[in-house]
Design an enzyme around this catalytic site. Structure first.
Site, PDB file in Angstrom:
ATOM      1  N   PHE A 247      -4.829  14.667   3.764  1.00 48.89           N
ATOM      2  CA  PHE A 247      -4.628  13.515   4.636  1.00 48.89           C
ATOM      3  C   PHE A 247      -3.362  12.763   4.210  1.00 48.89           C
ATOM      4  O   PHE A 247      -3.051  12.700   3.032  1.00 48.89           O
ATOM      5  CB  PHE A 247      -5.802  12.537   4.496  1.00 48.89           C
TER       6      PHE A 247
ATOM      7  N   HIS B  87       3.159  14.211   0.578  1.00 49.08           N
ATOM      8  CA  HIS B  87       2.608  15.512   0.180  1.00 49.08           C
ATOM      9  C   HIS B  87       3.709  16.560   0.336  1.00 49.08           C
ATOM     10  O   HIS B  87       4.371  16.605   1.376  1.00 49.08           O
ATOM     11  CB  HIS B  87       1.426  15.925   1.072  1.00 49.08           C
TER      12      HIS B  87
ATOM     13  N   ASP C  58      -8.637   3.180  -3.931  1.00 48.89           N
ATOM     14  CA  ASP C  58      -8.118   3.787  -2.705  1.00 48.89           C
ATOM     15  C   ASP C  58      -7.842   5.280  -2.842  1.00 48.89           C
ATOM     16  O   ASP C  58      -7.492   5.790  -3.890  1.00 48.89           O
ATOM     17  CB  ASP C  58      -6.826   3.100  -2.247  1.00 48.89           C
TER      18      ASP C  58
ATOM     19  N   HIS D 216       0.827  -1.210   0.000  1.00 44.19           N
ATOM     20  CA  HIS D 216       0.000   0.000   0.000  1.00 44.19           C
ATOM     21  C   HIS D 216       0.860   1.258   0.000  1.00 44.19           C
ATOM     22  O   HIS D 216       1.257   1.760   1.058  1.00 44.19           O
ATOM     23  CB  HIS D 216      -0.936  -0.017   1.216  1.00 44.19           C
TER      24      HIS D 216
ATOM     25  N   ASP E  84       0.759   2.669   3.690  1.00 44.51           N
ATOM     26  CA  ASP E  84      -0.072   3.752   3.158  1.00 44.51           C
ATOM     27  C   ASP E  84       0.787   5.015   2.968  1.00 44.51           C
ATOM     28  O   ASP E  84       0.353   6.136   3.254  1.00 44.51           O
ATOM     29  CB  ASP E  84      -1.282   4.052   4.068  1.00 44.51           C
TER      30      ASP E  84
HETATM   31 ZN   LIG Z   1      -6.930   4.527   1.816  1.00 43.44          ZN
END
Ligand SMILES: [Zn+2]
Length: 436
Positions: A323, A309, A152, A60, A305
């Site tokens: 997020f 950014h 996602d 991920h 994950d």
């Molecule tokens: Zn997600």
């Protein structure tokens, strides 16, 4: 391609139930038998006092290319992976444009090969344009190299579409990865809904938004027989739902990220956007439940994950900031420091969740194992080194981590991909004289 001997390390390979001191030999880009009569290696890696395991796999990861190269590129993300001991990443399709065609998937594969860092495997969209309206061409995506499907960044909200995706993906025996969130329940939310959000006067995202989608999708997996994977699980109830689903024989798996087993929503008191992620940091009870799920095997995968950014984006006020946090370079030390050292997981259990379980999830047949013939992706870990995380040293283009300045234990020491040493902390790789 050099012949490599990794010598004297503690070999932990859960795919073969191996935990013993020994040598690993690599030749021609593959693992070869250690008793295969080699007497010469071009490169010797001294792994005494280290752990030698299959290369870590992160299922991920967001690499932001194409479209948001100011945050990350496939090359910088794959380099960050290597620095963290990760030899393969599965990257999410929420790029601009999204990865919803064969050509888009092929672009990711090509850029990954060009970068020559960690292996990069694209995950394709479930729906065209990630709009949640029409199924993407799953067969085309598979032809382009997709190893799984997800929308996602957002969930597949439409239950009918999710049902069709689970049915259709059975044709390829690929998994549907789901970001579980009922969007109608999280409008305006920036953090977990509860005591802390009330105290801080910030918009809340209730645990139920995750729980309800997990419950729905497990039921859809049951009636379709498709493979469902719960991404970044974060609530106690969701963990319990997956546990119960497994007990009933439903094809459901789950992953957890370090921030969901190390941090709680109290961290938002700082108003620091590096604690803003989705799903959000939850309560201490949820953290305990995630750890319990990791311990009893309900959650079989550890991943990041990784969500880079650029600095100016995360500098915005909390409710405006995007997020997500980066994670590739902190996955291993967080696992060592907060799961292995406190005794929640053994080394073997943790490595299983970072290697063979991840390989099985995305159908990587020749990875996640050190058996002879497997791809020569190997991570050598220094388990005892203590170091301080410094975000400004990251190989990632972005530094949005909540762990800057944390003192942690365990670090990738030497990382081998496709039979080549592609990352090392220095000092332990010796080119043998004979090859000079
Ligand atoms: Zn997600």
């Amino acid at each position: 391609m050099p012949t490599i001997q990794i010598t004297g390390g503690r070999i932990i390979d859960p795919s073969q139930d191996i935990d013993q001191i020994g040598d690993v030999w690599i030749s021609g880009g593959r693992i070869v038998p250690s008793d295969g009569g080699h007497d010469h290696a071009d490169v010797v890696v001294d792994a005494r006092g280290k752990i030698v395991c299959p290369g870590l796999i992160d299922v991920h990861v967001h690499l932001r290319e194409p479209g948001q190269e100011e945050d990350e590129t496939i090359a910088t993300g794959a380099a960050a992976a290597l620095a963290g001991g990760v030899t393969s990443v599965a990257c999410m399709p929420n790029t601009l444009p999204p990865i919803d065609t064969q050509a888009a998937a092929e672009f990711v594969v090509l850029q990954g090969r060009r970068a020559k860092q960690a292996n990069v495997f694209p995950v394709g969209c479930v729906s065209k344009g990630r709009k949640g309206e029409e199924l993407a061409g799953l067969g085309q995506l598979v032809a382009g190299g997709a190893v799984a499907f997800t929308d996602d960044g957002a969930p597949v909200s439409n239950a009918g579409l999710m049902r069709r995706a689970l049915e259709y993906s059975k044709m390829f025996d690929l998994v549907i990865m789901q970001h579980c969130q009922v969007m109608e329940l999280t409008v305006g939310g920036v953090m977990n809904e509860g005591f802390e959000s009330m105290r801080l006067g910030l918009g809340g995202m209730p645990a139920a938004a995750e729980d309800i989608m997990v419950a729905r999708d497990i039921r859809l997996a049951e009636i379709t027989g498709g493979r469902l994977h719960i991404q970044h699980i974060s609530t106690a109830r969701a963990v319990e739902l997956v546990r119960e689903g497994k007990r009933r024989g439903i094809r459901v798996t789950a992953e957890a990220c370090p921030h969901h087993f190390t941090l709680t929503d109290e961290k938002l008191r700082s108003f620091d956007s590096n604690f803003k992620m989705n799903p959000p940091l939850r309560t201490a009870d949820d953290v305990a439940a995630v750890i319990e799920g990791l311990k009893d095997g309900t959650i079989e995968i550890l991943c990041t994950d990784h969500a880079p950014h650029a600095r100016e984006k995360k500098m915005r006020e909390l409710d405006q900031a995007p997020f997500g946090i980066v994670g590739l370079e902190t996955l291993l030390p967080m696992t060592v420091t907060y799961l292995i050292e406190p005794g929640h997981l053994t080394w073997s259990e943790a490595i299983r969740k970072l290697t063979i379980n991840a390989a099985n999830l995305i159908n990587l047949k020749n990875k996640g194992s050190l058996r002879p013939g497997a791809d020569a992706d190997v991570t050598v870990i220094d388990p005892s080194t203590t170091w301080t995380i410094q975000a400004n040293q990251f190989r990632s283009k972005s530094w949005n981590t909540p762990y800057d300045g944390w003192e942690v234990r365990g670090r990738a020491h030497t990382v081998i991909v496709h039979g080549e040493v592609r990352h090392t902390l220095g000092g332990i790789v010796q080119e043998s004289a004979a090859s000079a």
